[in-house]
Design a protein around this motif. Structure first.
Motif, PDB file in Angstrom:
ATOM      1  N   GLY A 106      -3.556  16.268   4.767  1.00 14.40           N
ATOM      2  CA  GLY A 106      -3.126  16.353   6.142  1.00 14.40           C
ATOM      3  C   GLY A 106      -2.364  15.025   6.198  1.00 14.40           C
ATOM      4  O   GLY A 106      -1.602  14.762   5.666  1.00 14.40           O
ATOM      5  N   THR A 107      -2.879  14.356   7.509  1.00 11.59           N
ATOM      6  CA  THR A 107      -2.417  12.878   7.782  1.00 11.59           C
ATOM      7  C   THR A 107      -2.907  11.966   7.471  1.00 11.59           C
ATOM      8  O   THR A 107      -2.862  10.663   7.794  1.00 11.59           O
ATOM      9  N   LYS A 108      -4.156  12.273   6.707  1.00 10.06           N
ATOM     10  CA  LYS A 108      -5.087  11.122   6.151  1.00 10.06           C
ATOM     11  C   LYS A 108      -4.288  10.563   4.659  1.00 10.06           C
ATOM     12  O   LYS A 108      -3.990  11.405   3.915  1.00 10.06           O
ATOM     13  N   LEU A 109      -4.400   9.317   4.418  1.00  8.91           N
ATOM     14  CA  LEU A 109      -4.142   8.463   3.414  1.00  8.91           C
ATOM     15  C   LEU A 109      -5.316   7.867   2.792  1.00  8.91           C
ATOM     16  O   LEU A 109      -5.723   6.902   3.396  1.00  8.91           O
ATOM     17  N   GLY A 110      -5.851   8.316   1.713  1.00  8.36           N
ATOM     18  CA  GLY A 110      -6.743   7.516   0.863  1.00  8.36           C
ATOM     19  C   GLY A 110      -6.263   6.775  -0.346  1.00  8.36           C
ATOM     20  O   GLY A 110      -5.358   7.015  -0.939  1.00  8.36           O
ATOM     21  N   MET A 111      -6.479   5.384  -0.144  1.00  6.08           N
ATOM     22  CA  MET A 111      -5.825   4.433  -1.475  1.00  6.08           C
ATOM     23  C   MET A 111      -6.981   3.701  -2.005  1.00  6.08           C
ATOM     24  O   MET A 111      -7.866   3.155  -1.831  1.00  6.08           O
ATOM     25  N   VAL A 112      -6.895   3.685  -3.351  1.00 12.21           N
ATOM     26  CA  VAL A 112      -7.551   2.801  -4.134  1.00 12.21           C
ATOM     27  C   VAL A 112      -6.728   1.742  -4.991  1.00 12.21           C
ATOM     28  O   VAL A 112      -5.557   2.099  -5.249  1.00 12.21           O
ATOM     29  N   HIS A 113      -7.163   0.404  -5.104  1.00 11.70           N
ATOM     30  CA  HIS A 113      -6.242  -0.587  -5.703  1.00 11.70           C
ATOM     31  C   HIS A 113      -7.091  -1.360  -6.476  1.00 11.70           C
ATOM     32  O   HIS A 113      -8.390  -1.839  -6.174  1.00 11.70           O
ATOM     33  N   ILE A 114      -6.389  -1.847  -7.714  1.00 11.94           N
ATOM     34  CA  ILE A 114      -7.025  -2.975  -8.540  1.00 11.94           C
ATOM     35  C   ILE A 114      -5.977  -3.669  -9.225  1.00 11.94           C
ATOM     36  O   ILE A 114      -5.180  -3.133  -9.618  1.00 11.94           O
ATOM     37  N   GLY A 115      -6.103  -4.924  -9.180  1.00 13.03           N
ATOM     38  CA  GLY A 115      -4.988  -5.570 -10.264  1.00 13.03           C
ATOM     39  C   GLY A 115      -4.054  -6.272  -9.148  1.00 13.03           C
ATOM     40  O   GLY A 115      -4.385  -6.717  -7.983  1.00 13.03           O
ATOM     41  N   ASP A 116      -2.649  -6.524  -9.648  1.00 14.65           N
ATOM     42  CA  ASP A 116      -1.533  -7.496  -8.673  1.00 14.65           C
ATOM     43  C   ASP A 116      -0.360  -6.347  -8.595  1.00 14.65           C
ATOM     44  O   ASP A 116       0.624  -7.150  -8.027  1.00 14.65           O
ATOM     45  N   SER A 117      -0.541  -5.254  -8.856  1.00 16.06           N
ATOM     46  CA  SER A 117       0.553  -4.350  -8.394  1.00 16.06           C
ATOM     47  C   SER A 117       0.425  -4.045  -6.765  1.00 16.06           C
ATOM     48  O   SER A 117      -0.944  -4.475  -6.221  1.00 16.06           O
ATOM     49  N   ARG A 118       1.451  -3.874  -6.078  1.00 13.83           N
ATOM     50  CA  ARG A 118       1.316  -3.972  -4.490  1.00 13.83           C
ATOM     51  C   ARG A 118       1.806  -2.690  -3.914  1.00 13.83           C
ATOM     52  O   ARG A 118       2.535  -1.788  -4.098  1.00 13.83           O
ATOM     53  N   ALA A 119       1.249  -2.467  -2.662  1.00 12.15           N
ATOM     54  CA  ALA A 119       1.532  -1.160  -1.870  1.00 12.15           C
ATOM     55  C   ALA A 119       2.165  -1.970  -0.600  1.00 12.15           C
ATOM     56  O   ALA A 119       1.446  -2.807  -0.032  1.00 12.15           O
ATOM     57  N   TYR A 120       3.271  -1.573   0.033  1.00 12.88           N
ATOM     58  CA  TYR A 120       3.771  -1.988   1.158  1.00 12.88           C
ATOM     59  C   TYR A 120       4.039  -0.804   2.156  1.00 12.88           C
ATOM     60  O   TYR A 120       4.304   0.269   1.496  1.00 12.88           O
ATOM     61  N   VAL A 121       4.015  -1.091   3.416  1.00 14.73           N
ATOM     62  CA  VAL A 121       4.666   0.041   4.372  1.00 14.73           C
ATOM     63  C   VAL A 121       5.500  -0.694   5.263  1.00 14.73           C
ATOM     64  O   VAL A 121       5.264  -1.771   5.768  1.00 14.73           O
ATOM     65  N   LEU A 122       6.755  -0.088   5.604  1.00 19.28           N
ATOM     66  CA  LEU A 122       7.574  -0.601   6.450  1.00 19.28           C
ATOM     67  C   LEU A 122       7.536   0.455   7.583  1.00 19.28           C
ATOM     68  O   LEU A 122       7.854   1.524   7.609  1.00 19.28           O
ATOM     69  N   ARG A 123       7.497  -0.341   8.699  1.00 21.79           N
ATOM     70  CA  ARG A 123       7.045   0.405   9.966  1.00 21.79           C
ATOM     71  C   ARG A 123       7.761  -0.219  11.103  1.00 21.79           C
ATOM     72  O   ARG A 123       7.820  -1.301  11.324  1.00 21.79           O
ATOM     73  N   GLU A 124       8.679   0.612  11.845  1.00 21.72           N
ATOM     74  CA  GLU A 124       9.738  -0.066  12.770  1.00 21.72           C
ATOM     75  C   GLU A 124      10.206  -1.380  12.285  1.00 21.72           C
ATOM     76  O   GLU A 124      10.314  -2.529  13.130  1.00 21.72           O
ATOM     77  N   THR A 126       9.375  -3.627  10.195  1.00 19.98           N
ATOM     78  CA  THR A 126       8.628  -4.594   9.691  1.00 19.98           C
ATOM     79  C   THR A 126       8.117  -4.348   8.316  1.00 19.98           C
ATOM     80  O   THR A 126       7.466  -3.246   8.278  1.00 19.98           O
ATOM     81  N   LEU A 127       8.022  -5.222   7.469  1.00 23.43           N
ATOM     82  CA  LEU A 127       7.291  -4.662   6.192  1.00 23.43           C
ATOM     83  C   LEU A 127       6.255  -5.396   6.195  1.00 23.43           C
ATOM     84  O   LEU A 127       5.771  -6.494   6.245  1.00 23.43           O
ATOM     85  N   HIS A 128       5.096  -4.734   5.795  1.00 21.70           N
ATOM     86  CA  HIS A 128       3.599  -5.090   5.894  1.00 21.70           C
ATOM     87  C   HIS A 128       3.035  -4.830   4.316  1.00 21.70           C
ATOM     88  O   HIS A 128       3.075  -3.954   3.859  1.00 21.70           O
ATOM     89  N   GLN A 129       2.503  -6.028   3.751  1.00 22.86           N
ATOM     90  CA  GLN A 129       1.790  -5.849   2.526  1.00 22.86           C
ATOM     91  C   GLN A 129       0.252  -5.279   2.619  1.00 22.86           C
ATOM     92  O   GLN A 129      -0.469  -5.870   3.357  1.00 22.86           O
ATOM     93  N   VAL A 130       0.103  -4.104   2.103  1.00 17.76           N
ATOM     94  CA  VAL A 130      -1.115  -3.310   2.351  1.00 17.76           C
ATOM     95  C   VAL A 130      -2.458  -3.740   1.420  1.00 17.76           C
ATOM     96  O   VAL A 130      -3.317  -3.793   1.897  1.00 17.76           O
ATOM     97  N   THR A 131      -1.896  -4.182   0.233  1.00 18.76           N
ATOM     98  CA  THR A 131      -2.911  -4.596  -0.662  1.00 18.76           C
ATOM     99  C   THR A 131      -3.017  -5.915  -0.875  1.00 18.76           C
ATOM    100  O   THR A 131      -2.167  -6.668  -0.428  1.00 18.76           O
ATOM    101  N   THR A 132      -3.984  -6.437  -1.299  1.00 16.35           N
ATOM    102  CA  THR A 132      -4.527  -7.938  -1.736  1.00 16.35           C
ATOM    103  C   THR A 132      -4.414  -8.164  -3.135  1.00 16.35           C
ATOM    104  O   THR A 132      -5.016  -7.387  -3.756  1.00 16.35           O
ATOM    105  N   ASP A 133      -3.511  -9.022  -3.616  1.00 20.12           N
ATOM    106  CA  ASP A 133      -3.659  -9.304  -5.175  1.00 20.12           C
ATOM    107  C   ASP A 133      -4.844  -9.743  -5.884  1.00 20.12           C
ATOM    108  O   ASP A 133      -5.514 -10.633  -4.939  1.00 20.12           O
ATOM    109  N   HIS A 134      -5.344  -9.049  -6.811  1.00 16.40           N
ATOM    110  CA  HIS A 134      -6.689  -9.564  -7.403  1.00 16.40           C
ATOM    111  C   HIS A 134      -6.316 -10.653  -8.541  1.00 16.40           C
ATOM    112  O   HIS A 134      -6.494 -10.614  -9.694  1.00 16.40           O
ATOM    113  N   THR A 135      -5.846 -11.749  -8.079  1.00 18.47           N
ATOM    114  CA  THR A 135      -5.308 -12.906  -9.025  1.00 18.47           C
ATOM    115  C   THR A 135      -6.095 -14.045  -8.563  1.00 18.47           C
ATOM    116  O   THR A 135      -6.697 -14.326  -7.583  1.00 18.47           O
TER     117      THR A 135
END
Length: 437
Positions: A106-124, A126-135
């Motif tokens: 639907g309108t829900k987004l579930g996300m899992v993350h491990i490592g140093d690849s990144r997810a960003y979202v561009l909203r209005e 402005t670019l926001h980094q959603v993930t935190t690097d595991h470095t």
């Protein structure tokens, strides 16, 4: 309100590496990006295994309450297979992969993350980094030992603290559930992009290119122009309001699979893997659906095709009586390389079956290789494979844009070649009066 994905996935081996260890999958409910590690012997297998375990989640729309449980289960299953492989095959010891997976219900987004690849979202804008690097360097930032700017150039910035297949024990995932808002543009990227392209340039590119395919192509192009010392993989995805889509303008729901997961890298071990997720990775559907009367081709390759794996595949095709189908598939492929000093488009794949070449010249361009910058010449030393003539022409267009400055320079007389009398050097062993002791 209901939303949909409009997506584009791209991957390139880069200029320095000899094989692509990244994998990505983009579908109507699921986005996955994995950056493998472990060298040529295992990184590409690791990222393919991660994609293979997650890809089945795209088959049906899950319940919003199940998003994280489904993602976690698939990722942990991939981790277990990677550990089993590492334990049983000495050549694969130490293999692992980063992983980002975004699953929609639907309108829900579930996300899992491990490592140093990144997810960003561009909203209005402005670019926001959603993930935190595991470095290691991100840890130093978190405890105040480094600033974010210092971390970007730290010599240990690629030391990963968490990854799939890295160690036994619990998989430590970052998880989140958020609302999908129409108008948002998501970017999933391996460090081959943000390691060489600034956040400002990424933001500008995401903002200026409305079409997701053009945007993804440009991001890859920017990384290549910056030297691309690593594999580079991106997924660009727009969140669309379903109610605002006109008839005939629905986004494609055909999955796109790129990088190692789109090759037949696993062919040599398939006898023991057909029942496992790695076997499924090698048999994922290509990005283009077959026409009703068209014989289904082998999975398309978007990265370089490894000679041994190709040979194994063709032998299997011959034994199965499918040589004609295999050859027909090669005619749907194209690659770009140097021939007679110019950038040339070939139809087929850059391999031979005994004395038989599996490609021929489709057309030669007017781009002189000598007019290209060194990094572009380097890229031409290994064929750049593409799954359609349109995609091959897009690569040619990139080379053409790189050649223009050089051609312009060649048309301007070089003053250093024939200095005028006024430019003649003054002998250094004859000091002027003011230089005399």
């Amino acid at each position: 309100m209901s939303v949909q994905f409009r997506y584009a996935a791209r991957s390139d081996v880069g200029i320095v590496r000899s094989n692509n260890q990244d994998s990505a999958y983009a579908g109507p409910h699921l986005l996955v990006l994995a950056d493998g590690m472990g060298g040529p012997a295992g990184g590409d297998i690791a990222s393919s295994v991660a994609v293979a375990h997650l890809a089945p989640l795209d088959d049906d729309a899950p319940g919003a309450d199940d998003l994280i449980d489904l993602l976690r289960g698939a990722v942990e299953s991939a981790h277990d297979e990677l550990m089993d492989r590492s334990d049983t095959d000495p050549e694969l010891e130490g293999l692992g992969t980063t992983c980002i997976a975004l699953l929609r219900s639907g309108t829900k987004l579930g996300m899992v993350h491990i490592g140093d690849s990144r997810a960003y979202v561009l909203r209005e804008g402005t670019l926001h980094q959603v993930t935190t690097d595991h470095t290691y360097v991100q840890h130093l930032v978190d405890i105040g030992r480094l600033t974010p700017d210092e971390a970007e150039h730290h010599p240990m910035r690629n030391m990963i603290l968490r990854a799939l297949g890295d160690t036994d024990g619990e998989v430590l995932l970052d998880t989140s559930v958020r609302e999908a808002h129409p108008g948002e543009r998501w970017l999933l990227a391996s460090d081959g992009l943000f390691g060489v392209v600034s956040a400002e340039t990424i933001t500008e590119t995401l903002t200026e290119h409305e079409d997701v395919d053009a945007c993804a192509d440009e991001l890859i192009h920017l990384a290549l122009r910056a030297g691309a010392p690593d594999n580079v993989t991106v997924i660009v995805c727009d969140i669309l309001d379903s109610n605002l889509l006109a008839d005939g303008h629905q986004p494609s729901t055909t999955p796109q699979i790129v990088g190692a997961a789109a090759t037949d890298r696993l062919a040599r071990t398939r006898a023991s893997l057909n029942s496992g997720a790695a076997g499924r990775a090698a048999n994922l559907r290509p990005a283009r659906a077959a026409e009703p009367d068209e014989e289904a081709p082998a999975p398309k390759r978007r990265g370089r095709i490894i000679g041994r794996a190709l040979g194994a595949l063709l032998i299997l095709l011959i034994l199965a009586g499918g040589l004609a189908a295999g050859y027909s598939w090669t005619r749907t492929q194209f690659y770009i390389a140097e021939d007679e000093g110019v950038v040339t488009v070939f139809q087929g794949i850059p391999q031979k079956l005994g004395p038989i070449s599996l490609s021929d010249v489709h057309h030669r361009t007017d781009i002189d290789v000598d007019a290209l910058p060194d990094y572009a010449k380097s890229r031409l030393t290994t064929p750049t494979t593409r799954s359609s003539l349109e995609e091959a022409d897009a690569v040619v267009a990139n080379f053409r844009s790189l050649a223009r400055p050089s051609l312009a320079e060649e048309s301007t007389p070089d003053a250093t070649e024939s200095p005028t009398p006024s430019e003649s050097p003054t002998p250094s062993d004859s000091p002027s009066p003011s230089e005399s002791p």
